[in-house]
Motif scaffolding. Structure first.
Motif, PDB file in Angstrom:
ATOM      1  N   GLY A 222      -4.470   4.235  -4.188  1.00 57.52           N
ATOM      2  CA  GLY A 222      -4.897   2.940  -4.742  1.00 57.52           C
ATOM      3  C   GLY A 222      -6.085   2.998  -5.695  1.00 57.52           C
ATOM      4  O   GLY A 222      -5.999   2.514  -6.829  1.00 57.52           O
TER       5      GLY A 222
ATOM      6  N   GLU B 176      -5.879   2.288  -9.760  1.00 58.84           N
ATOM      7  CA  GLU B 176      -6.624   1.150 -10.320  1.00 58.84           C
ATOM      8  C   GLU B 176      -7.440   1.595 -11.538  1.00 58.84           C
ATOM      9  O   GLU B 176      -7.489   0.901 -12.554  1.00 58.84           O
TER      10      GLU B 176
ATOM     11  N   GLY C 278       0.833  -1.215   0.000  1.00 59.46           N
ATOM     12  CA  GLY C 278       0.000   0.000   0.000  1.00 59.46           C
ATOM     13  C   GLY C 278       0.865   1.262   0.000  1.00 59.46           C
ATOM     14  O   GLY C 278       0.593   2.217  -0.731  1.00 59.46           O
TER      15      GLY C 278
ATOM     16  N   GLN D 274       0.973  -2.591 -11.274  1.00 58.06           N
ATOM     17  CA  GLN D 274      -0.029  -3.466 -10.643  1.00 58.06           C
ATOM     18  C   GLN D 274       0.193  -4.924 -11.059  1.00 58.06           C
ATOM     19  O   GLN D 274       0.180  -5.821 -10.226  1.00 58.06           O
TER      20      GLN D 274
ATOM     21  N   ILE E 220       2.242   1.723  -3.447  1.00 57.74           N
ATOM     22  CA  ILE E 220       1.190   2.260  -4.319  1.00 57.74           C
ATOM     23  C   ILE E 220       1.024   3.768  -4.072  1.00 57.74           C
ATOM     24  O   ILE E 220       0.971   4.565  -5.008  1.00 57.74           O
TER      25      ILE E 220
ATOM     26  N   ASN F  88      -8.788  -3.664  -4.394  1.00 55.69           N
ATOM     27  CA  ASN F  88      -8.399  -3.606  -5.807  1.00 55.69           C
ATOM     28  C   ASN F  88      -8.973  -4.813  -6.568  1.00 55.69           C
ATOM     29  O   ASN F  88      -8.658  -5.966  -6.266  1.00 55.69           O
TER      30      ASN F  88
ATOM     31  N   VAL G  44      -5.702  -2.910   0.665  1.00 50.71           N
ATOM     32  CA  VAL G  44      -5.362  -3.071  -0.760  1.00 50.71           C
ATOM     33  C   VAL G  44      -6.256  -4.113  -1.457  1.00 50.71           C
ATOM     34  O   VAL G  44      -6.390  -4.101  -2.678  1.00 50.71           O
TER      35      VAL G  44
END
Ligand code: ATP
Ligand code: FE2
Length: 312
Positions: free
Chosen positions: A170, A174, A153, A220, A156, A252, A249
């Motif tokens: 996040g 995404e 995390g 990712q 990210i 996602n 996380v």
């Protein structure tokens, strides 16, 4: 029996209440959202400013005299936030004259995942801001594999911050990643352990030369493949038939898709903690306090910033 749990390890100040069957009666929280990364003292100030408002909301819904037990998350976490949470919860426990026990934040993420999904004996992938661990239960929680550098995390969020995406990055990453194409980035799994700093620094470097969506997509894909490799090996080595995803996380969808497919290929059941309880919350602390109390596990409430789940 009614149990009240207080979460205050990092960005979230939350209070939850569950009854003795674990049914959720109250879930109140406020989340500190810094422009850049978390400043621990600022997060603690935020909690100091918001805690009485949260408690007032709780008191509108329940008479606090009905509470039998209080749990406070005492680590792992940021020392100023842990200290404030402890002070707040000690005061409340004294006022209500009820016992106060310390709760491990990682155990709480796991217990709420198990309770809400009804997974029995899973391999657990715990992916959040500060943590990335593959855990299972064998007379207590054991860590099978983990990050050797930063939590996924945080990686990210750091990539997001460099790309001008607001914290927590996040969800936005995404979304943008859906438009991307794959470019090769460093993949680093060592035995059962993972490293994210290599893929993170190369992604940051390539932001200058590549399309944003391609870097976010590839970042990712590489990170989630690393997680899938280690989870698959954990299932194979332990012969377990369930995988449970917990921590912020797991919201996602692409991560879920990759791991769901791996489980399907192996004939394992796949579980994900519901998204309302994936991030930090007081309910998970209340639920874990209830479970530990019933098992007569009473941990002294003391700040423990680096508390590892395998030391419980
Ligand atoms: P820890 O549990 O280690 O103390 P934390 O409490 O800070 O960490 P959580 O609240 O469990 O972490 O999760 C927050 C993290 O989840 C942030 O890093 C955030 O960017 C990440 N996150 C949230 N939604 C998504 C998403 N859709 N995709 C990827 N990451 C996400
Ligand atoms: Fe957390």
């Amino acid at each position: 029996m009614k149990v009240l749990g207080i979460e205050s390890t990092a960005h979230t100040f939350g209070i939850g209440v569950v009854d003795e069957r674990g049914e959720i009666l109250i879930d109140e929280k406020s989340v500190y959202k810094p422009k850049e990364g978390i400043v621990p003292t600022e997060a603690a100030d935020f909690h100091r400013e918001n805690s009485s408002k949260i408690l007032e909301e709780v008191e509108k819904k329940i008479n606090l005299e009905e509470i039998d037990l209080i749990g406070i998350s005492t680590g792992p976490g940021l020392p100023p936030c842990l200290n404030y949470g402890l002070k707040f919860s000690r005061k409340l426990a004294e006022r209500l004259k009820k016992p106060l026990i310390g709760i491990n934040h990682c155990q709480a993420h796991i217990e709420i995942g198990k309770f809400l999904t009804k997974a029995q004996d899973p391999i657990i992938l715990y992916v959040s801001g500060g943590n990335t661990q593959i855990i299972y239960n064998n007379k207590g929680y054991k860590i099978l594999g983990e990050t050797q550098d930063i939590g996924i995390g945080n990686a990210i969020d750091k990539l997001g911050r460099t790309a001008g995406i607001k914290f927590p990055a996040g969800p936005e990453i995404e979304k943008i990643a859906k438009q991307g194409k794959f470019v090769l980035l460093p993949y680093s799994v060592k035995g059962m352990d993972l490293n994210f700093s290599g893929v993170l620094s190369e992604s940051i470097r390539r932001l200058k030369s590549n399309k944003l969506e391609d870097i976010l997509y590839s970042f990712q894909e590489v990170c989630f493949s690393m997680l899938a490799e280690v989870c698959e090996r954990a299932l194979a080595a332990t012969d377990k038939k369930e995988l449970l995803l917990v921590g912020g996380v797991v919201q996602n969808q692409r991560l879920q898709e990759v791991l769901r497919r791996m489980c399907k290929d192996r004939g394992a059941n796949f579980y994900v903690v519901p998204k309302e309880y994936a991030g930090d919350n007081g309910v998970m602390i209340a639920l874990t306090a209830l479970i530990n109390w019933k098992e007569e596990k009473r941990i002294e409430p003391k700040a423990n910033p680096n508390w590892r789940i395998d030391s419980i």
